[in-house]
Structures are given as structure tokens and as C-alpha cells.
Design an enzyme around this catalytic site. Structure first.
Site, PDB file in Angstrom:
ATOM      1  N   ARG A   1      88.059  81.212  70.528  1.00  0.00           N
ATOM      2  CA  ARG A   1      87.152  80.493  71.108  1.00  0.00           C
ATOM      3  C   ARG A   1      88.182  79.292  71.864  1.00  0.00           C
ATOM      4  O   ARG A   1      88.771  79.086  71.124  1.00  0.00           O
ATOM      5  CB  ARG A   1      85.955  79.735  70.527  1.00  0.00           C
ATOM      6  CG  ARG A   1      85.209  81.118  70.213  1.00  0.00           C
ATOM      7  CD  ARG A   1      83.580  80.588  69.731  1.00  0.00           C
ATOM      8  NE  ARG A   1      82.800  81.798  69.970  1.00  0.00           N
ATOM      9  CZ  ARG A   1      82.731  82.533  69.045  1.00  0.00           C
ATOM     10  NH1 ARG A   1      82.961  82.646  67.871  1.00  0.00           N
ATOM     11  NH2 ARG A   1      81.649  83.740  69.372  1.00  0.00           N
TER      12      ARG A   1
ATOM     13  N   GLY B   1      83.322  86.343  70.156  1.00  0.00           N
ATOM     14  CA  GLY B   1      83.354  86.916  68.927  1.00  0.00           C
ATOM     15  C   GLY B   1      83.661  88.218  69.011  1.00  0.00           C
ATOM     16  O   GLY B   1      83.559  89.010  69.745  1.00  0.00           O
TER      17      GLY B   1
ATOM     18  N   ASP C   1      72.968  92.214  73.247  1.00  0.00           N
ATOM     19  CA  ASP C   1      72.056  91.420  73.872  1.00  0.00           C
ATOM     20  C   ASP C   1      72.520  91.023  75.659  1.00  0.00           C
ATOM     21  O   ASP C   1      72.160  90.007  75.742  1.00  0.00           O
ATOM     22  CB  ASP C   1      71.709  90.169  73.146  1.00  0.00           C
ATOM     23  CG  ASP C   1      72.927  89.502  73.085  1.00  0.00           C
ATOM     24  OD1 ASP C   1      74.139  89.848  73.031  1.00  0.00           O
ATOM     25  OD2 ASP C   1      72.803  88.362  72.324  1.00  0.00           O
TER      26      ASP C   1
HETATM   27  P1  ADP Z   1      81.105  85.244  73.549  1.00  0.00           P
HETATM   28  O1  ADP Z   1      81.985  85.709  74.773  1.00  0.00           O
HETATM   29  O2  ADP Z   1      81.203  86.380  72.395  1.00  0.00           O
HETATM   30  O3  ADP Z   1      79.885  84.774  74.108  1.00  0.00           O
HETATM   31  P2  ADP Z   1      81.747  82.333  73.530  1.00  0.00           P
HETATM   32  O4  ADP Z   1      80.364  81.844  74.079  1.00  0.00           O
HETATM   33  O5  ADP Z   1      82.182  81.654  72.355  1.00  0.00           O
HETATM   34  O6  ADP Z   1      81.746  83.816  73.203  1.00  0.00           O
HETATM   35  O7  ADP Z   1      82.852  82.516  74.608  1.00  0.00           O
HETATM   36  C1  ADP Z   1      83.990  82.709  74.456  1.00  0.00           C
HETATM   37  C2  ADP Z   1      85.067  81.805  75.387  1.00  0.00           C
HETATM   38  O8  ADP Z   1      84.588  81.861  76.768  1.00  0.00           O
HETATM   39  C3  ADP Z   1      84.816  80.272  75.233  1.00  0.00           C
HETATM   40  O9  ADP Z   1      85.384  79.646  74.001  1.00  0.00           O
HETATM   41  C4  ADP Z   1      85.434  79.537  76.555  1.00  0.00           C
HETATM   42  O10 ADP Z   1      86.886  79.669  76.362  1.00  0.00           O
HETATM   43  C5  ADP Z   1      84.987  80.521  77.435  1.00  0.00           C
HETATM   44  N1  ADP Z   1      83.473  80.078  78.131  1.00  0.00           N
HETATM   45  C6  ADP Z   1      82.469  80.303  77.781  1.00  0.00           C
HETATM   46  N2  ADP Z   1      81.469  79.753  78.469  1.00  0.00           N
HETATM   47  C7  ADP Z   1      82.237  79.110  79.428  1.00  0.00           C
HETATM   48  C8  ADP Z   1      82.004  78.358  80.714  1.00  0.00           C
HETATM   49  N3  ADP Z   1      80.755  77.982  81.021  1.00  0.00           N
HETATM   50  N4  ADP Z   1      82.991  77.939  81.322  1.00  0.00           N
HETATM   51  C9  ADP Z   1      84.276  78.333  81.137  1.00  0.00           C
HETATM   52  N5  ADP Z   1      84.562  79.061  80.014  1.00  0.00           N
HETATM   53  C10 ADP Z   1      83.770  79.426  79.084  1.00  0.00           C
END
Ligand code: ADP
Length: 327
Positions: A76, A15, A134
Site C-alpha cells: 500500500r 491486498g 466484491d
Molecule cells: P486494494 O487495491 O486491494 O483495494 P488499497 O485500497 O489499499 O487496496 O489500494 C492500494 C493502493 O492504491 C493504495 O495504497 C494507494 O497507493 C492506491 N490508491 C488507492 N486509492 C487511491 C486514491 N483514491 N487515489 C490514489 N491512489 C489510490
């Protein structure tokens, strides 16, 4: 003996949040100051996999400290969840000789970085960039202060029109899992009620209180709801209020994505600059695979695997203050 970090990659991931540009600027300039080569990785992990990586110079980050969004774009990336995707990303970094990474993002991005740094020999440093505030291990996240100030400005405007027409407004602000934007903006705008995911919403109590305010002719009422409130968003709350208090002129306003944009506040620029600088220092000192945070006004380093989404306890005192001040 750790290898010296000489070439770093910087990316913004997940995000977006206002202030990410200020962090990128700080990382690039601190890296260059320390004799490193710095590369910008476009669209988060997607650019790492697609080899969309560009050299950054001091001038590449000129005139961006005041701009919202992120010049590196964010995305993402499903492929990064898979080992094959991460391997491809590693091969691209290796080709360029990148031997350190700074990731500005949320807990999801840190989970990805944690996996990546466990599998491959590239140290990763996380910087918390999320409007939701958070993340465990830091009092501040980049973007929260700007988002909350945008919400305050918007709610003040809504109050003007609510006052002119004696209306009851249900206003939805961002916060899927965290109620900080709702709590802070609600208190700062004198909202009568604030509904947040951290506390179970008692809809009967809300209706009783609004009815009581109707009886004593308190005609302007503002209810601020976090999008992730357990009862539902502003539309769900308004539906019940309209049914139960048909005499009130009830309106809904969902603030939405305006909270993500705009020029970052002074506070967000400062914490982004401080965290960006500290992230490069971490790489130089061999303090690897941590998230840089600020706790009690001191830099604090949390291992990436523990830099998770954290529901911070919202004190009962705040809720009491809201009740007393909005009577
Ligand atoms: P934020 O970083 O804002 O929490 P996301 O949860 O969408 O956003 O995570 C961003 C990106 O990080 C994902 O699209 C993916 O590429 C990577 N990512 C998130 N969780 C994992 C995971 N468990 N393993 C590998 N890559 C991950």
C-alpha cells in the site's frame, strides 16, 4: 490517433490474492508474443515512485503459475494518493519509455489508476485480484476460489474435531465488506448458520436456533461468521453464545491469513490467464482505462471509475437453503 503501446509495465497492488502470479505470467508472455517490451514494477505503486522497475522476459515468469503470493510483491502506498507522488511515478515510467500499464489489484488500486490515467498520457488496464469477490463488472475475481477452498478445507477439519467432542464452533472467515467467502464455504461445509455483512445479524434468532438444537441434542454446530459481520467477528458472537447457552462447549477459530496464501486453484489460474491475456489485447486495441472482467462467461470491460467495490445482493433463496439443509 492513439499512440501504439510498445512497452508495458505490470504491477500487483493492494491486498494480495492467490493467482496474481498466473496473471503476471499471462501479461508478460502475451506482451512479449506481441512484440512488446514488458517491465515488472515492484511493490505496487511504491515501486513506480521509487523506480523499482525490472525488465521481464518469458523466463522471468517460468514456474510461477502454481505459486501463491506475487513475485512482484505488493504494497500500500500513501505517496500515490498525492499528485506529487503520481508525478514522480510518471517521470520514472517516461524515462523507460513505458506507455501502457496493467494493474492487478482491488478497487483501491483502480481508483489510483483512474486518477493516474486522467492526469498523464499512460493508458491503464485493471485486473480484479481480490479474495473478496466484491468488484462491480465481473463474476470472478482472482483469488476468491482459492480462498474459499482453503476455508472449506479448514472448516472440514474443524468439523472432525467438533464432532469428536460434541462442540459448537464459531468460525471466522475473511470478508470485511463482503460475505461471499462465508456464504460459499458455509454452504459447502454444511454450517448451521452463516453470518454475513450483507444481512443484519439477528443475534436473538441465532441464540433461539442454537438453543432449539441443544434441546433436540444436535450437539455439533458450526457457525461461520464473516469478519465484517455487523454484529462483530467470531469473538463477539461467541461471547454472547457462551453467556446465553453455558451448557454448550463453545469454541472459536479465526482462520485469518491462511485464506490469502497457497497454490491457486485451477479456476483462479484459468481466470488469471484469461484476464491477463485480455488486458494486453485491450492495450493493443486502444481500449484504455478499463477493468477486464468476466460476466456470463464473456469478457466484459468496465471503465476504471466504475470498477468499484460492489455489494452484490445475496439472494434470500440461498439463506433459505442454508436453513433447510442445516436442520
Ligand atoms: P486494494 O487495491 O486491494 O483495494 P488499497 O485500497 O489499499 O487496496 O489500494 C492500494 C493502493 O492504491 C493504495 O495504497 C494507494 O497507493 C492506491 N490508491 C488507492 N486509492 C487511491 C486514491 N483514491 N487515489 C490514489 N491512489 C489510490
Amino acid at each position: 490517433m492513439e499512440n501504439k503501446v510498445t512497452k508495458i509495465g505490470v504491477l500487483t497492488s493492494g491486498g494480495d490474492a492467490p493467482g496474481m502470479n498466473a496473471a503476471v505470467r499471462a501479461i508478460v508472455r502475451t506482451g512479449i508474443y506481441n512484440g512488446m517490451e514488458v517491465f515488472g514494477i515492484m511493490r505496487g505503486y511504491a515501486g513506480m515512485i521509487d523506480n523499482d522497475i525490472v525488465p521481464m522476459h518469458s523466463r522471468s515468469v517460468a514456474n510461477i503459475i502454481q505459486r501463491g503470493g506475487t513475485i512482484l510483491k505488493t504494497a500500500r502506498c500513501k505517496e500515490f494518493f498525492e499528485y506529487e507522488g503520481r508525478k514522480k511515478a510518471y517521470a520514472n515510467l517516461k524515462k523507460l519509455g513505458i506507455n501502457g500499464l496493467v494493474i492487478v489489484g482491488g478497487d483501491g488500486s483502480f481508483r489510483g489508476a483512474h486518477k493516474f490515467s486522467n492526469e498523464f498520457d499512460i493508458p491503464c488496464i485493471g485486473i480484479p485480484g481480490t479474495i473478496d469477490k466484491d468488484i462491480a463488472g465481473t463474476d470472478f475475481t482472482i483469488g476468491f476460489d482459492t480462498a474459499v477452498n482453503t476455508a472449506v478445507e479448514a472448516i472440514d477439519k474443524i468439523r472432525d474435531t467438533a464432532d469428536a467432542h460434541d462442540r459448537l464452533f464459531i468460525i471466522e472467515v475473511m470478508g470485511r465488506d463482503a460475505g461471499y467467502i462465508a456464504l460459499h464455504s458455509g454452504i459447502a461445509t454444511g454450517a448451521e448458520h452463516i453470518l454475513i455483512p450483507e444481512r443484519k445479524t439477528d443475534i436473538e434468532e441465532l441464540i433461539d436456533s442454537l438453543m432449539e438444537k441443544e434441546r433436540r441434542k444436535k450437539l455439533v454446530n458450526m457457525v461461520v461468521v464473516a469478519e465484517g459481520d455487523n454484529f462483530g467477528g467470531a469473538d463477539e458472537v461467541a461471547k454472547v453464545v457462551k453467556e446465553r447457552i453455558p451448557s454448550a462447549d463453545t469454541r472459536v477459530c479465526v482462520l485469518g491469513h491462511i485464506q490469502r496464501g497457497g497454490s491457486p486453484t485451477c479456476m483462479d489460474r484459468l481466470i488469471a490467464s484469461r484476464m491477463g491475456y485480455a488486458s494486453v489485447e485491450c492495450l493493443m486495441e486502444g481500449r484504455h482505462n478499463v477493468m477486464v472482467g468476466i460476466l456470463n462467461n464473456k469478457m466484459h470491460y468496465t471503465p476504471l471509475e466504475r470498477a468499484v467495490k460492489a455489494k452484490q445482493k445475496i439472494s434470500d433463496e440461498w439463506i433459505k437453503i442454508v436453513r433447510i439443509l442445516a436442520s
